[in-house]
Design an enzyme around this catalytic site. Sequence first.
Site, PDB file in Angstrom:
ATOM      1  N   LYS A  65      87.506 -24.918 -68.383  1.00 59.05           N
ATOM      2  CA  LYS A  65      88.828 -24.504 -67.931  1.00 59.05           C
ATOM      3  C   LYS A  65      89.941 -25.127 -68.236  1.00 59.05           C
ATOM      4  CE  LYS A  65      90.339 -22.891 -63.061  1.00 59.05           C
ATOM      5  NZ  LYS A  65      90.012 -22.885 -61.686  1.00 59.05           N
ATOM      6  N   SER A 139      89.951 -18.546 -59.611  1.00 56.97           N
ATOM      7  CA  SER A 139      91.020 -18.602 -60.773  1.00 56.97           C
ATOM      8  C   SER A 139      90.239 -19.236 -62.237  1.00 56.97           C
ATOM      9  CB  SER A 139      91.978 -19.917 -60.423  1.00 56.97           C
ATOM     10  OG  SER A 139      91.369 -21.162 -60.193  1.00 56.97           O
ATOM     11  N   SER A 163      87.029 -20.593 -56.451  1.00 66.44           N
ATOM     12  CA  SER A 163      87.120 -20.135 -57.748  1.00 66.44           C
ATOM     13  C   SER A 163      85.807 -20.535 -58.912  1.00 66.44           C
ATOM     14  CB  SER A 163      88.318 -21.032 -58.489  1.00 66.44           C
ATOM     15  OG  SER A 163      89.348 -20.665 -57.792  1.00 66.44           O
TER      16      SER A 163
END
Length: 568
Positions: A65, A139, A163
């Site tokens: 990420k 996210s 997330s």
Amino acid sequence: MDRTSLEHKARSLMSRIGAQQESLGSEVWISLTSQGRLEQEIARVGDALDSGEAMPLAGLFFAAKDNIDVAGFATTAAHPDFSHMPERSSAIVAALEQAGAIALGKTNMDQFATGLTGSRSPYGAVHSDTFPDRVSGGSSSGSAVSVAKNFVDFSLGTDTAGSGRVPAAFNHIYGFKPTCGVTVVEGVVPACESFDCVSVFAKDFATGSLVYRTLLDPKFPARGRGDEAAMAPIHRTRRLAVPREEDLASLSPIFREEFEKCLAGVQSHGYQLVPVDMTPFFESGKLLYEGALVAERYLAVGEFMEHHHEHADPSVEHIVLNAKEPPAYRYVREKDQLARRIKETLPLFSECEGLLVPTTGRHPTMSEVAAQPIAVNSELGLFTTFVNLLDMAGIAFPVASTAEGECGATLLVPALHDAEAIRIVAELADEQLPESDIEQGSVPILVFGAHRRGQALNSQLTQLQAQYLSTVSTAPHYVMGVMPGTGYPRVRLVEGEAGESITGELWNVPVNAFARFAQMVRQPLSIGPVELSDGRYVLGFLCGSVIPVEEMNISKLEDWLSYAEAAG
């Protein structure tokens, strides 16, 4: 895996990524590895394997990420103006690379890890891999989709409010959310730093659990196994807590039906289901966004966003900049509320091995999120937002692909019991863990004196691979005395009407080592049942029915360490 096999697999993965890159654009990837970096990494791993170095993750390729630093890639946190080149990889990426894994790129995300939909990024909204008209979940959106599309073997996300679990549910993959502090967050752009952790996505349980277990290695965690916040031991009760009927009201009819099928499957594995009131959990979860704890989001990136509006997502900007407003006293009060709530919910895990919940109540469409971005985001967090606030770990797993999107469930356990979550989900998924990871059972033993950490006989426990669990107190009817003439002060504990609540330590002793430990106990001591302050009984050190006159009664001190320190 040898060097040639690494090269072949790398070419295959990069070819697959390249074939879809034109249609996907930056939806999944914000940056991809260069050919030169990839060749260097393959050479690094190949050389290590040639030299006989142990690399448990050799042959696995991963994505990170884009709020996690990886040397050689810019970190943007999905805001172009925030882009910067880190001097070195984050601690967790360095650990994975040391174990042989190779990074292929950085993935799209809800900006500054603020969101559960995957649609809050200037690089583009991320769609579910299996239902393109529905959200990917956020996210950690790009990280989950990179796994679902078989671009990588596993990926790293972060998880503050869900997330690492919601994107797993919406892409029919596994999401491993560790105890906060076990996965090091050095080199990770914070969201709410007190409640952030790094999570792992994988399409198959075996790969995900391998990576997860690698990160749980004692060489890596920031939070030690002997942390005072460690919860009481989980008892193998073959019971799992589940939400009450009324707590499932937010689920769509189809998701409700699929979750019921999931529960039936759990029962077929021999587990008893225990309905519990989810109200304390739901109320705790509201504090992350509706309370003053959201101030940590302003602390993380608020000053940056004050001056960089052009590429800011409107929903993220609204949340972060408004997080400046709550007064400090509310923040302190809510932290205290959470500490009390953890103590209130903890007894659940003395009766049940875990808490099984739906990951989400439904799978929203892209148009639904566009119409109500804040409301839908809050809805998605009902069964996820409370987890880090209440210091829990969990594993999200797929349940079913339905006409209304992907349905998933999550198994939750108390802090530092991550291995228990792996064990339970492995059983429910009919997966076989490596034999070295299968715990053969253990016995909790309560010790009061020289067997405690840092004391003269503690090595008798540690040499048997016993693990410290927590500091506890007995029920208030025990008398503590000190036996003379042993070279160091030794404690004896007996039940007595005029007793006190005595402090001790719980240690887990492997079953196959318990007999050896019991043989070390010498008269007048013995091992017998001791009642704890919460009403449970565990085995502990006891003695006769009275304290002899020649011995010192130190019950009023309530803790043998206080006496030992005074005695020098």
